[in-house]
Structure formats: C-alpha cells, structure tokens
Motif scaffolding. Structure first.
Motif, PDB file in Angstrom:
ATOM      1  N   VAL A  61      25.172   3.798   5.992  1.00 40.82           N
ATOM      2  CA  VAL A  61      24.958   3.586   4.557  1.00 40.82           C
ATOM      3  C   VAL A  61      26.298   3.444   3.840  1.00 40.82           C
ATOM      4  N   MET A  62      27.241   4.292   4.218  1.00 39.12           N
ATOM      5  CA  MET A  62      28.547   4.220   3.566  1.00 39.12           C
ATOM      6  C   MET A  62      29.290   2.940   3.962  1.00 39.12           C
ATOM      7  N   ASN A  63      29.056   2.463   5.193  1.00 32.47           N
ATOM      8  CA  ASN A  63      29.649   1.192   5.609  1.00 32.47           C
ATOM      9  C   ASN A  63      29.135   0.047   4.738  1.00 32.47           C
ATOM     10  N   ILE A  64      27.845   0.034   4.503  1.00 32.76           N
ATOM     11  CA  ILE A  64      27.248  -0.982   3.634  1.00 32.76           C
ATOM     12  C   ILE A  64      27.841  -0.865   2.236  1.00 32.76           C
ATOM     13  N   ASN A  65      27.919   0.351   1.765  1.00 33.54           N
ATOM     14  CA  ASN A  65      28.445   0.579   0.422  1.00 33.54           C
ATOM     15  C   ASN A  65      29.882   0.087   0.300  1.00 33.54           C
ATOM     16  N   THR A  66      30.677   0.348   1.343  1.00 36.77           N
ATOM     17  CA  THR A  66      32.076  -0.085   1.328  1.00 36.77           C
ATOM     18  C   THR A  66      32.164  -1.607   1.328  1.00 36.77           C
ATOM     19  N   TRP A 108      16.831  10.173   3.190  1.00 33.58           N
ATOM     20  CA  TRP A 108      17.802   9.213   3.668  1.00 33.58           C
ATOM     21  C   TRP A 108      18.710   8.782   2.517  1.00 33.58           C
ATOM     22  N   PRO A 109      19.997   8.681   2.782  1.00 34.76           N
ATOM     23  CA  PRO A 109      20.887   8.150   1.750  1.00 34.76           C
ATOM     24  C   PRO A 109      20.555   6.698   1.441  1.00 34.76           C
ATOM     25  N   GLU A 110      20.741   6.307   0.208  1.00 34.09           N
ATOM     26  CA  GLU A 110      20.358   4.974  -0.250  1.00 34.09           C
ATOM     27  C   GLU A 110      21.504   4.306  -0.993  1.00 34.09           C
ATOM     28  N   GLN A 123      25.580   2.379  -6.382  1.00 30.62           N
ATOM     29  CA  GLN A 123      25.421   3.813  -6.557  1.00 30.62           C
ATOM     30  C   GLN A 123      24.721   4.358  -5.321  1.00 30.62           C
ATOM     31  N   ILE A 124      25.239   5.453  -4.792  1.00 29.24           N
ATOM     32  CA  ILE A 124      24.626   6.099  -3.627  1.00 29.24           C
ATOM     33  C   ILE A 124      23.682   7.195  -4.114  1.00 29.24           C
ATOM     34  N   LYS A 125      22.484   7.199  -3.547  1.00 29.32           N
ATOM     35  CA  LYS A 125      21.564   8.293  -3.828  1.00 29.32           C
ATOM     36  C   LYS A 125      21.308   9.062  -2.532  1.00 29.32           C
ATOM     37  N   ASN A 126      21.026  10.331  -2.687  1.00 30.33           N
ATOM     38  CA  ASN A 126      20.705  11.209  -1.553  1.00 30.33           C
ATOM     39  C   ASN A 126      21.880  11.364  -0.588  1.00 30.33           C
ATOM     40  N   GLN A 127      23.100  11.124  -1.071  1.00 27.11           N
ATOM     41  CA  GLN A 127      24.239  11.193  -0.161  1.00 27.11           C
ATOM     42  C   GLN A 127      24.375  12.568   0.478  1.00 27.11           C
ATOM     43  N   TYR A 128      24.027  13.592  -0.246  1.00 30.91           N
ATOM     44  CA  TYR A 128      24.237  14.943   0.252  1.00 30.91           C
ATOM     45  C   TYR A 128      22.938  15.639   0.628  1.00 30.91           C
ATOM     46  N   THR A 187      18.858   1.425   3.020  1.00 32.76           N
ATOM     47  CA  THR A 187      18.736   2.855   3.297  1.00 32.76           C
ATOM     48  C   THR A 187      18.651   3.064   4.797  1.00 32.76           C
ATOM     49  N   HIS A 188      19.222   4.147   5.270  1.00 29.44           N
ATOM     50  CA  HIS A 188      19.201   4.460   6.692  1.00 29.44           C
ATOM     51  C   HIS A 188      19.428   5.957   6.835  1.00 29.44           C
TER      52      HIS A 188
END
Ligand SMILES: [Zn+2]
Length: 102
Positions: free
Chosen positions: A13-18, A47-49, A28-33, A6-7
């Motif tokens: 966060v999206m870089n990690i996810n990718t 923070w997005p997770e 799964q991304i949480k708090n993205q928006y 989380t950051h």
C-alpha cells in the motif's frame, strides 16, 4: 475522495502511495495503523487503503495503480544501498529512495 488501492500488506500500500506521490497526486492513507492492532477486528476491515483526494487526479492515479499491478508478476529487485526488497514496478527503493539498479 476515491479509494484506488487496498491490500493487507502495508508495504504494498505504501509503495502504491509513494508511486502516486511521485507523480504529483495527492493521496490519503486510511487504516495505516489499524493492521496488527487488536486481534478481534476482522482483517479485511483493517486493511490500509490509498485514497485519492482530488477527482481531477483520479484517472491518472488509477492508471498508475493498474500499471503497477500489471507488473506484479515480474521479479522483485533488491536495493543496492539498504538491501530492501522492492516490487518490479517501482523505480526507487521505497525505504531509502535509491534508484533501481539497471
Ligand atoms: Zn534502499
């Protein structure tokens, strides 16, 4: 599911996810928006997770995250196609999927 990263910066966060997605790990991304939304919400709570959905893939996911974070001190690189700034740990532009120049 297990939280692996989380950051406050959604791009990181999206870089990690990718990176995890490219390794075949289901996330799964949480708090993205949530970030940048209502100002009265404490930032750390929005923070997005990145969550790993499969326990079977958790160890691999944690190793990838640790590897990426260990390279954070290296300089960023700029995509030759779209000029996006990317972290040193990433082999592909997060925005357009162009390979990192060598
Ligand atoms: Zn690009």
């Amino acid at each position: 599911m297990t939280l692996v990263y989380t950051h406050e910066n959604l791009t990181l966060v999206m870089n990690i996810n990718t990176a995890l997605h490219n390794a075949g790990i289901k996330t799964q991304i949480k708090n993205q928006y949530a970030a940048g939304g209502r100002g009265e919400i404490p930032c750390f709570e929005t923070w997005p997770e990145v969550w790993v959905t499969s326990q079977f893939q958790l160890k691999q996911a944690q190793e990838i995250v640790a590897n990426i974070m260990s390279q954070e001190h290296q300089p960023d690189w700029y995509c030759q196609k779209c000029n996006e700034q990317n972290g040193a740990a990433f082999d592909f532009c997060w925005q357009c999927d162009t390979a990192k120049p060598h």
